[in-house]
Motif scaffolding. Structure first.
Motif, PDB file in Angstrom:
ATOM      1  N   THR A  94       0.804  -1.224   0.000  1.00  0.00           N
ATOM      2  CA  THR A  94       0.000   0.000   0.000  1.00  0.00           C
ATOM      3  C   THR A  94       0.838   1.275   0.000  1.00  0.00           C
ATOM      4  OG1 THR A  94      -0.117   0.191   2.418  1.00  0.00           O
ATOM      5  CG2 THR A  94      -1.751  -1.233   1.332  1.00  0.00           C
ATOM      6  N   GLY A  95       2.026   1.212   0.574  1.00  0.00           N
ATOM      7  CA  GLY A  95       2.850   2.407   0.707  1.00  0.00           C
ATOM      8  C   GLY A  95       2.519   3.235   1.929  1.00  0.00           C
ATOM      9  N   LYS A  96       1.499   2.825   2.697  1.00  0.00           N
ATOM     10  CA  LYS A  96       1.099   3.588   3.877  1.00  0.00           C
ATOM     11  C   LYS A  96       2.131   3.450   5.000  1.00  0.00           C
ATOM     12  CE  LYS A  96      -3.871   3.417   2.927  1.00  0.00           C
ATOM     13  NZ  LYS A  96      -5.199   2.969   3.410  1.00  0.00           N
ATOM     14  N   MET A  97       2.149   4.443   5.871  1.00  0.00           N
ATOM     15  CA  MET A  97       3.170   4.508   6.912  1.00  0.00           C
ATOM     16  C   MET A  97       3.095   3.344   7.896  1.00  0.00           C
ATOM     17  SD  MET A  97       2.945   8.622   7.521  1.00  0.00           S
ATOM     18  CE  MET A  97       4.250   8.743   8.751  1.00  0.00           C
ATOM     19  N   ASP A  98       1.886   2.851   8.164  1.00  0.00           N
ATOM     20  CA  ASP A  98       1.773   1.760   9.133  1.00  0.00           C
ATOM     21  C   ASP A  98       2.284   0.427   8.590  1.00  0.00           C
ATOM     22  OD1 ASP A  98      -0.230   1.100   7.352  1.00  0.00           O
ATOM     23  OD2 ASP A  98      -1.879   1.273   8.787  1.00  0.00           O
ATOM     24  N   GLU A  99       2.697   0.433   7.338  1.00  0.00           N
ATOM     25  CA  GLU A  99       3.213  -0.786   6.707  1.00  0.00           C
ATOM     26  C   GLU A  99       4.737  -0.920   6.858  1.00  0.00           C
ATOM     27  OE1 GLU A  99       2.052  -2.921   2.481  1.00  0.00           O
ATOM     28  OE2 GLU A  99       2.832  -0.880   2.421  1.00  0.00           O
ATOM     29  N   TYR A 100       5.437   0.217   7.104  1.00  0.00           N
ATOM     30  CA  TYR A 100       6.895   0.218   7.123  1.00  0.00           C
ATOM     31  C   TYR A 100       7.477  -0.865   8.031  1.00  0.00           C
ATOM     32  CZ  TYR A 100       6.401   4.993   5.175  1.00  0.00           C
ATOM     33  OH  TYR A 100       6.077   6.087   4.414  1.00  0.00           O
ATOM     34  N   ARG A 101       6.987  -0.891   9.271  1.00  0.00           N
ATOM     35  CA  ARG A 101       7.539  -1.808  10.266  1.00  0.00           C
ATOM     36  C   ARG A 101       7.267  -3.267   9.912  1.00  0.00           C
ATOM     37  NH1 ARG A 101       9.078  -3.011  15.305  1.00  0.00           N
ATOM     38  NH2 ARG A 101       9.802  -0.926  15.692  1.00  0.00           N
ATOM     39  N   LYS A 102       6.142  -3.529   9.276  1.00  0.00           N
ATOM     40  CA  LYS A 102       5.746  -4.912   8.995  1.00  0.00           C
ATOM     41  C   LYS A 102       6.578  -5.538   7.881  1.00  0.00           C
ATOM     42  CE  LYS A 102       0.976  -3.587  10.116  1.00  0.00           C
ATOM     43  NZ  LYS A 102      -0.378  -3.379   9.546  1.00  0.00           N
ATOM     44  N   ILE A 103       7.182  -4.704   7.038  1.00  0.00           N
ATOM     45  CA  ILE A 103       7.947  -5.214   5.902  1.00  0.00           C
ATOM     46  C   ILE A 103       9.334  -5.663   6.358  1.00  0.00           C
ATOM     47  CG2 ILE A 103       8.915  -4.627   3.637  1.00  0.00           C
ATOM     48  CD1 ILE A 103       6.693  -2.510   3.376  1.00  0.00           C
ATOM     49  N   GLU A 104       9.713  -6.844   5.962  1.00  0.00           N
ATOM     50  CA  GLU A 104      11.016  -7.388   6.354  1.00  0.00           C
ATOM     51  C   GLU A 104      12.151  -6.650   5.656  1.00  0.00           C
ATOM     52  OE1 GLU A 104      11.760 -11.810   7.054  1.00  0.00           O
ATOM     53  OE2 GLU A 104      12.735 -11.489   5.124  1.00  0.00           O
ATOM     54  N   GLN A 105      11.947  -6.293   4.413  1.00  0.00           N
ATOM     55  CA  GLN A 105      12.969  -5.616   3.622  1.00  0.00           C
ATOM     56  C   GLN A 105      13.195  -4.184   4.131  1.00  0.00           C
ATOM     57  OE1 GLN A 105      12.183  -3.966  -0.506  1.00  0.00           O
ATOM     58  NE2 GLN A 105      13.339  -5.797  -1.059  1.00  0.00           N
ATOM     59  N   THR A 106      14.445  -3.762   4.158  1.00  0.00           N
ATOM     60  CA  THR A 106      14.778  -2.412   4.585  1.00  0.00           C
ATOM     61  C   THR A 106      14.951  -1.470   3.403  1.00  0.00           C
ATOM     62  OG1 THR A 106      15.842  -3.157   6.628  1.00  0.00           O
ATOM     63  CG2 THR A 106      16.491  -0.989   5.817  1.00  0.00           C
ATOM     64  N   PHE A 107      15.562  -1.932   2.319  1.00  0.00           N
ATOM     65  CA  PHE A 107      15.865  -1.074   1.171  1.00  0.00           C
ATOM     66  C   PHE A 107      15.888  -1.942  -0.077  1.00  0.00           C
ATOM     67  CE2 PHE A 107      17.822   3.326   1.066  1.00  0.00           C
ATOM     68  CZ  PHE A 107      17.700   3.512  -0.305  1.00  0.00           C
ATOM     69  N   SER A 108      15.055  -1.619  -1.035  1.00  0.00           N
ATOM     70  CA  SER A 108      14.954  -2.426  -2.251  1.00  0.00           C
ATOM     71  C   SER A 108      16.296  -2.577  -2.956  1.00  0.00           C
ATOM     72  CB  SER A 108      13.962  -1.780  -3.220  1.00  0.00           C
ATOM     73  OG  SER A 108      14.116  -2.312  -4.518  1.00  0.00           O
ATOM     74  N   PRO A 109      16.710  -3.804  -3.272  1.00  0.00           N
ATOM     75  CA  PRO A 109      17.954  -4.025  -4.019  1.00  0.00           C
ATOM     76  C   PRO A 109      17.959  -3.308  -5.369  1.00  0.00           C
ATOM     77  CG  PRO A 109      17.172  -6.078  -3.059  1.00  0.00           C
ATOM     78  CD  PRO A 109      16.082  -5.069  -2.858  1.00  0.00           C
TER      79      PRO A 109
END
Length: 465
Positions: free
Chosen positions: A435-450
């Motif tokens: 979604t790109g929403k802010m509450d999603e940041y923490r849930k994503i395992e990836q830190t920075f797209s390769p």
């Protein structure tokens, strides 16, 4: 909330006197916001009869936050973090040997009790974070901003201990940040620095003023002040024999992307620039857009809401005194926001806290400067190579609107070497997302797209002389 109950003032003073001897150390506790449990750790020190505190929030992997002042009098602990928008006020319960009080940040208020000692919480998996020993050279460094009389502390990584290398300075986004730009359980600058260094590009990243090991007052600083911190970093790199002085570049994320051109236009020592999720429109226009897209409550009349938002900005950016602005803005918010929030059955206490926070945040030097600053004016002056990357699902900084502003500024200024790229399905922190929403940041395992990492390093290597 429990408070100390005592029969006499003498009893209170005796508690404070006895307790003050071992107030120093870690105090930790958990607060609940909805279903979310947030762990806080305050490291309190006493020197020359004065207290100081450093706040860590391991739940979000945030550390090194330095509140303005810490006092402990008559059993009452006050941690004033007005410089970073927080406060903690608590009384000491001698029977339970704990502080009992409220933590406030913005319009949020949570009950928080602190007991002596630290706590451990399980780290979420972040597979991109490098693990020591690193296959490159790392050095802790300090340098001064003489104009501001502050010391900035950071980490310099170089491909090898011996040699001369190009170096990119990483510039963090808005809000008090450490050198890794730790946010929502991620350390994007640590991952970015690791990637670039492995590709042969040195990296300097540093704690914002007043954060981590850096001195100074973050809360009283503006975007322009932060640009001078970057200039100090450039001056420091120029003193080193292992840095290629002709290939010092700037990589700015979010607000860092509007700090970078401001710094570059005040020196001849920047060879290239990378803008990550940067804005290309004025602070006023960005704020109006965000007031609608990031708002956490519905309104019946969007047009009226925007008009009132613009009126609030006009009040903040006027030439009136701070006290006049505060009074006028409070009145405006009471006429504009209070009816909306009351209609949603928000308690008066919460509305008052929300409006008070909005007013206090708006009158800070950073806000007043930001609202009047248009990064396009500085981007237009750039005659160095520029790479601009934005994520297509960035909900904080709209890619198309802002990249159009960046593009038009570069064209207007006659810049002949730039690349502007919108990366699909990436959010504000360049994570692959839903979604790109802010509450999603923490849930994503990836830190920075390769994909983003590769775009950055490939472009920088192509632009090193």
């Amino acid at each position: 909330m429990k408070t100390i109950i005592s029969i006499t003032l003498l009893f209170i003073l005796s508690i404070a006197s006895a307790f003050s001897q071992d107030l120093s150390g870690d105090w930790s506790g958990k607060a609940k916001r909805g279903e979310k449990e947030i762990t806080f750790i305050f490291n309190i020190k006493q020197e020359d009869g004065k207290y100081s505190a450093i706040m860590n929030v391991p739940t979000f992997r945030v550390s090194g936050i330095k509140p303005t002042a810490t006092t402990f009098t008559n059993g009452k602990l006050i941690i004033d973090g007005s410089n970073v928008g927080m406060s903690y006020i608590a009384n000491f319960n001698s029977e339970l040997q704990q502080f009992e009080g409220n933590y406030k940040e913005g319009g949020i208020e949570m009950e928080l009790n602190l007991k002596k000692g630290s706590v451990e919480i399980a780290d979420q998996r972040r597979p991109q974070e490098p693990v020591k020993p690193y296959p490159y050279y790392e050095e802790e460094v300090v340098f001064k901003n003489n104009e501001a009389n502050i010391t900035l502390a950071g980490t310099l990584t170089l491909p090898n201990k011996n040699g001369i290398f190009p170096v990119a300075i990483l510039i963090s986004g808005s809000g008090p940040q450490d050198r890794d730009e730790t946010f929502m359980g991620h350390k994007p600058f640590l991952v970015l620095a690791d990637h670039l260094t492995k590709q042969g590009i040195g990296v300097l990243r540093f704690d914002d003023r007043g954060q981590g090991a850096s001195t100074g007052d973050f809360g009283s600083a503006t975007t322009e002040d932060f640009s001078k911190d970057v200039l100090s970093a450039i001056a420091y790199l120029k003193t080193r024999k292992d840095v290629d002085k002709k290939n010092i570049g700037l990589i700015g994320h979010s607000e860092g992307g509007i700090i970078a051109p401001l710094a570059a236009n005040n020196t001849n020592d920047v060879a290239f620039m990378v803008l990550l999720a940067s804005t290309g429109i004025s602070g006023t226009e960005l704020s109006v857009i965000q007031s609608k897209t990031l708002r956490q409550f519905p309104v019946k009349d969007e047009k009226a809401y925007e008009e009132n938002s613009r009126k609030a900005i006009a009040i903040v950016t006027s030439d009136k005194s701070e006290e006049e602005i505060k009074t006028e803005l409070t009145e405006h918010y009471n006429n504009f926001l209070r009816p909306i929030l009351s209609g949603l059955n928000v308690p008066d206490k919460n509305i008052n806290a929300f409006i008070n926070n909005q007013v206090n945040t708006s009158i800070k030097p950073w806000s007043r400067y930001f609202l009047q600053y248009n990064p396009a004016d500085e981007i237009e002056k750039l005659q160095i190579p520029v790479l601009s990357l934005n994520g297509s699902k960035d909900t904080q900084v709209n890619a198309k609107i802002n990249q159009n502003g960046i593009r038009q500024a570069l064209i207007k200024g006659g810049n002949k070497d730039y690349k502007i790229l919108e990366l699909e399905n990436l959010n504000h922190f360049f994570q692959e997302c839903d979604t790109g929403k802010m509450d999603e940041y923490r849930k994503i395992e990836q830190t920075f797209s390769p994909i983003a990492l590769k775009e950055i390093s490939k472009w920088v290597l192509e632009h090193i002389n």
